[in-house]
Design a protein around this motif. Structure first.
Motif, PDB file in Angstrom:
ATOM      1  N   THR A 102      -8.796   7.632   4.400  1.00  0.00           N
ATOM      2  CA  THR A 102     -10.068   7.342   5.073  1.00  0.00           C
ATOM      3  C   THR A 102     -10.036   7.869   6.515  1.00  0.00           C
ATOM      4  N   THR A 105      -6.413   4.829   9.947  1.00  0.00           N
ATOM      5  CA  THR A 105      -5.110   4.580  10.568  1.00  0.00           C
ATOM      6  C   THR A 105      -4.875   5.568  11.709  1.00  0.00           C
ATOM      7  N   VAL A 151      -1.603   9.251  -5.004  1.00  0.00           N
ATOM      8  CA  VAL A 151      -0.375  10.022  -5.187  1.00  0.00           C
ATOM      9  C   VAL A 151       0.861   9.277  -4.677  1.00  0.00           C
TER      10      VAL A 151
HETATM   11  P1  IMP Z   1      -6.152   5.766   5.923  1.00  0.00           P
HETATM   12  O1  IMP Z   1      -6.160   4.867   7.104  1.00  0.00           O
HETATM   13  O2  IMP Z   1      -7.132   5.367   4.868  1.00  0.00           O
HETATM   14  O3  IMP Z   1      -6.259   7.240   6.250  1.00  0.00           O
HETATM   15  O4  IMP Z   1      -4.790   5.484   5.205  1.00  0.00           O
HETATM   16  C1  IMP Z   1      -3.684   6.231   5.322  1.00  0.00           C
HETATM   17  C2  IMP Z   1      -2.521   5.459   4.752  1.00  0.00           C
HETATM   18  O5  IMP Z   1      -2.850   4.891   3.458  1.00  0.00           O
HETATM   19  C3  IMP Z   1      -1.363   6.400   4.510  1.00  0.00           C
HETATM   20  O6  IMP Z   1      -0.515   6.425   5.606  1.00  0.00           O
HETATM   21  C4  IMP Z   1      -0.708   5.786   3.294  1.00  0.00           C
HETATM   22  O7  IMP Z   1       0.210   4.802   3.677  1.00  0.00           O
HETATM   23  C5  IMP Z   1      -1.816   5.099   2.528  1.00  0.00           C
HETATM   24  N1  IMP Z   1      -2.323   5.961   1.442  1.00  0.00           N
HETATM   25  C6  IMP Z   1      -3.528   6.561   1.368  1.00  0.00           C
HETATM   26  N2  IMP Z   1      -3.667   7.265   0.237  1.00  0.00           N
HETATM   27  C7  IMP Z   1      -2.499   7.106  -0.439  1.00  0.00           C
HETATM   28  C8  IMP Z   1      -2.008   7.608  -1.695  1.00  0.00           C
HETATM   29  O8  IMP Z   1      -2.672   8.365  -2.447  1.00  0.00           O
HETATM   30  N3  IMP Z   1      -0.745   7.218  -2.045  1.00  0.00           N
HETATM   31  C9  IMP Z   1       0.013   6.410  -1.274  1.00  0.00           C
HETATM   32  N4  IMP Z   1      -0.398   5.921  -0.089  1.00  0.00           N
HETATM   33  C10 IMP Z   1      -1.641   6.269   0.325  1.00  0.00           C
END
Ligand code: IMP
Ligand code: MG
Length: 176
Positions: A102, A105, A151
């Motif tokens: 997304t 983070t 993944v």
């Molecule tokens: P964001 O804040 O949604 O961009 O989340 C990023 C974090 O979610 C990454 O650092 C991962 O820890 C986790 N994440 C997002 N997609 C995946 C996936 O397909 N497999 C495993 N972890 C994921």
């Protein structure tokens, strides 16, 4: 039923791409040094491989955040669980992350780190799932753009499993 894992990127493909990213970073910062900020736990295998492929002086720092959510999705509420040991003011900082989903983070973390006044601040991610982006994030060095699938491997986990796989695979969870 066991979890099903289907290979998306082989070990050879991943390592070849990381080698290229290391060369790109070395050229970009020629004559200088960089500080890699590895985001634990997922980016550890990637950061280690990347560091080996960078030919200019490198410092490696670690940071761990938790993003209150379930096992397959982050919530956007990010907490720094383990902070850097050293100040980054005046340094060339490259944040090393496993995957941008997304973008929440990284959006949060990059804001926090930029307030500490590094000389430069860039983002290096092994994987990107652009279809799922809700917040704008600029990825300066990207390994692979991948489809919207969950993944595992090369640091990425499903419920803390599969981080040790040497390749990236699409995971279809079985029944617990
Ligand atoms: P964001 O804040 O949604 O961009 O989340 C990023 C974090 O979610 C990454 O650092 C991962 O820890 C986790 N994440 C997002 N997609 C995946 C996936 O397909 N497999 C495993 N972890 C994921
Ligand atoms: Mg992560």
């Amino acid at each position: 039923m066991a979890d099903k894992i289907e290979v998306l990127l082989t070990e050879e493909e991943v390592n070849k791409r990381i080698r290229e990213m290391g060369e790109e970073i070395s050229a970009r910062y020629e004559g200088q040094s960089v500080t890699l900020v590895c985001i634990l736990k997922g980016a550890a295998p990637f950061a280690c491989e990347l560091a080996k492929r960078i030919t200019i002086p490198v410092e490696i720092e670690f940071m761990r955040c938790s993003s209150y959510g379930n096992e397959t999705q982050s919530s956007g509420v990010v907490k720094i669980v383990q902070d850097l040991d050293h100040p980054i003011r005046g340094k060339h900082v490259i944040v090393v992350e496993d995957i941008i989903d997304t973008g929440r983070t990284m959006n949060y973390l990059l804001t926090v780190l930029s307030e500490r006044e590094p000389a430069t601040l860039e983002l290096c991610a092994l994987l990107d799932k652009p279809d799922r982006r809700v917040t704008d994030v600029q990825v300066d060095y990207l390994g692979f753009e991948i489809p919207d699938a969950f993944v595992v491997g090369y640091g990425l986990d499903y419920a803390q499993k599969y981080r040790n796989l040497p390749y990236v695979g699409i995971c279809t969870p079985g029944n617990p």
